[in-house]
Design a protein around this motif. Structure first.
Motif, PDB file in Angstrom:
ATOM      1  N   LYS A 190       2.317   2.501  -3.325  1.00  0.00           N
ATOM      2  CA  LYS A 190       1.697   3.429  -4.250  1.00  0.00           C
ATOM      3  C   LYS A 190       1.861   4.406  -4.164  1.00  0.00           C
ATOM      4  O   LYS A 190       1.835   5.166  -5.466  1.00  0.00           O
ATOM      5  N   PHE A 191       2.296   4.820  -3.500  1.00  0.00           N
ATOM      6  CA  PHE A 191       2.812   6.439  -3.408  1.00  0.00           C
ATOM      7  C   PHE A 191       4.586   6.305  -3.704  1.00  0.00           C
ATOM      8  O   PHE A 191       4.625   7.230  -4.186  1.00  0.00           O
ATOM      9  N   ASP A 192       5.411   5.866  -2.653  1.00  0.00           N
ATOM     10  CA  ASP A 192       6.412   5.906  -2.961  1.00  0.00           C
ATOM     11  C   ASP A 192       6.860   4.548  -3.349  1.00  0.00           C
ATOM     12  O   ASP A 192       7.705   3.766  -2.418  1.00  0.00           O
ATOM     13  N   GLU A 207       7.007  11.486   6.388  1.00  0.00           N
ATOM     14  CA  GLU A 207       6.527  10.949   5.498  1.00  0.00           C
ATOM     15  C   GLU A 207       4.958  10.303   5.076  1.00  0.00           C
ATOM     16  O   GLU A 207       4.859  10.423   4.099  1.00  0.00           O
ATOM     17  N   ARG A 257      -5.565  12.206  -3.983  1.00  0.00           N
ATOM     18  CA  ARG A 257      -6.272  11.513  -4.878  1.00  0.00           C
ATOM     19  C   ARG A 257      -7.790  10.568  -5.007  1.00  0.00           C
ATOM     20  O   ARG A 257      -8.271  10.404  -6.276  1.00  0.00           O
ATOM     21  N   GLN A 283       1.018  -1.511  -0.140  1.00  0.00           N
ATOM     22  CA  GLN A 283       0.041  -0.155   0.248  1.00  0.00           C
ATOM     23  C   GLN A 283       0.579   0.821  -0.230  1.00  0.00           C
ATOM     24  O   GLN A 283       0.501   1.987  -0.624  1.00  0.00           O
ATOM     25  N   TYR A 284       1.946   1.026   1.386  1.00  0.00           N
ATOM     26  CA  TYR A 284       2.629   2.248   0.789  1.00  0.00           C
ATOM     27  C   TYR A 284       3.762   2.068  -0.198  1.00  0.00           C
ATOM     28  O   TYR A 284       3.695   3.660  -0.589  1.00  0.00           O
ATOM     29  N   ARG A 313       2.567  12.856   4.636  1.00  0.00           N
ATOM     30  CA  ARG A 313       2.722  13.115   3.372  1.00  0.00           C
ATOM     31  C   ARG A 313       1.739  11.772   2.400  1.00  0.00           C
ATOM     32  O   ARG A 313       1.324  12.236   1.501  1.00  0.00           O
ATOM     33  N   PHE A 314       1.866  11.068   3.093  1.00  0.00           N
ATOM     34  CA  PHE A 314       0.914   9.513   2.019  1.00  0.00           C
ATOM     35  C   PHE A 314      -0.324   9.812   2.252  1.00  0.00           C
ATOM     36  O   PHE A 314      -1.161   9.988   1.705  1.00  0.00           O
ATOM     37  N   CYS A 315      -1.005  10.328   3.231  1.00  0.00           N
ATOM     38  CA  CYS A 315      -1.918  10.788   4.036  1.00  0.00           C
ATOM     39  C   CYS A 315      -3.178  11.893   3.118  1.00  0.00           C
ATOM     40  O   CYS A 315      -3.782  11.781   3.132  1.00  0.00           O
ATOM     41  N   TRP A 368      -1.190  12.585   0.072  1.00  0.00           N
ATOM     42  CA  TRP A 368      -1.247  11.727  -0.977  1.00  0.00           C
ATOM     43  C   TRP A 368      -2.717  10.512  -1.566  1.00  0.00           C
ATOM     44  O   TRP A 368      -3.471  11.231  -3.091  1.00  0.00           O
ATOM     45  N   LEU A 369      -2.656  10.663  -0.459  1.00  0.00           N
ATOM     46  CA  LEU A 369      -4.379   9.343  -0.518  1.00  0.00           C
ATOM     47  C   LEU A 369      -5.567  10.408  -0.374  1.00  0.00           C
ATOM     48  O   LEU A 369      -6.122  10.048  -1.493  1.00  0.00           O
TER      49      LEU A 369
END
Length: 262
Positions: free
Chosen positions: A87-89, A116, A127, A84-85, A119-121, A123-124
């Motif tokens: 997909k972002f990085d 990080e 999206r 899952q992570y 930033r994942f939060c 990004w999602l």
């Protein structure tokens, strides 16, 4: 917003991009559980109150104080996995197996800093048009306890099937970090005790004794809160009330995260 007029609500929605409006409306209609675009399942956590902290625990778990959470929120039932992570990085795949930890798709991602994870939060959120974030420390403990007042959601002891080398040694012993393999708590959340520590939104700081509503921690600080304990640490660090503080830029084999929505 509490106390906001219907007209103001409409005006605010009209000022947002369509994707954000669509996401805000769908988030309100998600119900008891849903699975998002990266295959991460969430459950709805209802509002309520609890006593936060422990009188018998570490110094930073005191004073025990009443907390009210006045709004429902959703919380991911597992920690974020490698697949899952990435997909972002995608570059994070190079960290799989570092120091022997977290090699497979469904193991909890580690070596991710607080920044990080945030930033994942973001990004999602962009999206999907929803407001993903790290849970507050109060939300995390409330959800972990799931209505219990004991040291663990399982009672005063934690069954051995939750243990992952619960000893502190000079060199960590690699263990499997697969998510969702141990029994969930009463609210359907997995791995709240152990597996990996989890980043929370809050800056780390002392507790106040008075009753609080929807607390979000100190305004500034040096360390971010981590919760839940991890592998390769003594068992008491896995208690519901136990808390730690870690530099937000730190990346560690002990720390991962889960997400909140709302």
């Amino acid at each position: 917003m509490i106390g906001q007029s219907p007209l103001l609500s409409v005006l605010l929605l009209l000022s947002l991009p369509f994707s954000a409006v669509q996401g805000a409306l769908s988030a309100a209609e998600l119900g008891a559980s849903f699975t998002n675009s990266i295959g991460l399942k969430f459950v709805r956590i209802e509002p309520g109150g609890f006593l936060m902290g422990s009188a018998e625990g570490e110094f930073d778990e005191r004073p025990v104080h009443p907390v009210k959470l006045r709004q429902p929120f959703h919380l991911s039932v597992t920690e974020i996995s490698n697949a899952q992570y990435e997909k972002f990085d995608p570059a994070h795949r190079a960290m799989r197996g570092h120091r022997g930890f977290s090699k497979e798709d469904d193991e909890a991602v580690v070596f991710v800093s607080w920044r990080e994870a945030a930033r994942f939060c973001e990004w999602l959120s962009s999206r999907e048009g929803r407001h993903y974030r790290l849970p507050t420390e109060a939300e995390w403990e409330y959800a972990c306890r799931a209505g219990t007042t004991t040291a663990y959601h399982s009672g005063e002891t934690l069954p051995e099937n939750y243990h992952r080398h619960q000893k502190q040694e000079w060199e960590p012993v690699p263990v499997a970090l697969h998510t969702g393999r141990t029994p969930p708590n009463a609210w359907g959340l997995f791995d709240m005790h152990g597996n990996v520590e989890e980043w929370c939104h809050d800056w780390y700081g002392g507790y106040r004794a008075d009753e609080q509503a929807d607390p979000i921690g100190p305004a500034v600080g040096d360390f971010r809160v981590t919760r839940g304990g991890s592998h390769n640490t003594p068992l008491p660090y896995l208690r519901s009330a136990n808390r730690s503080g870690t530099l937000p830029d730190d990346k560690h084999w002990l720390i991962g995260f889960r997400m909140a929505l709302g």
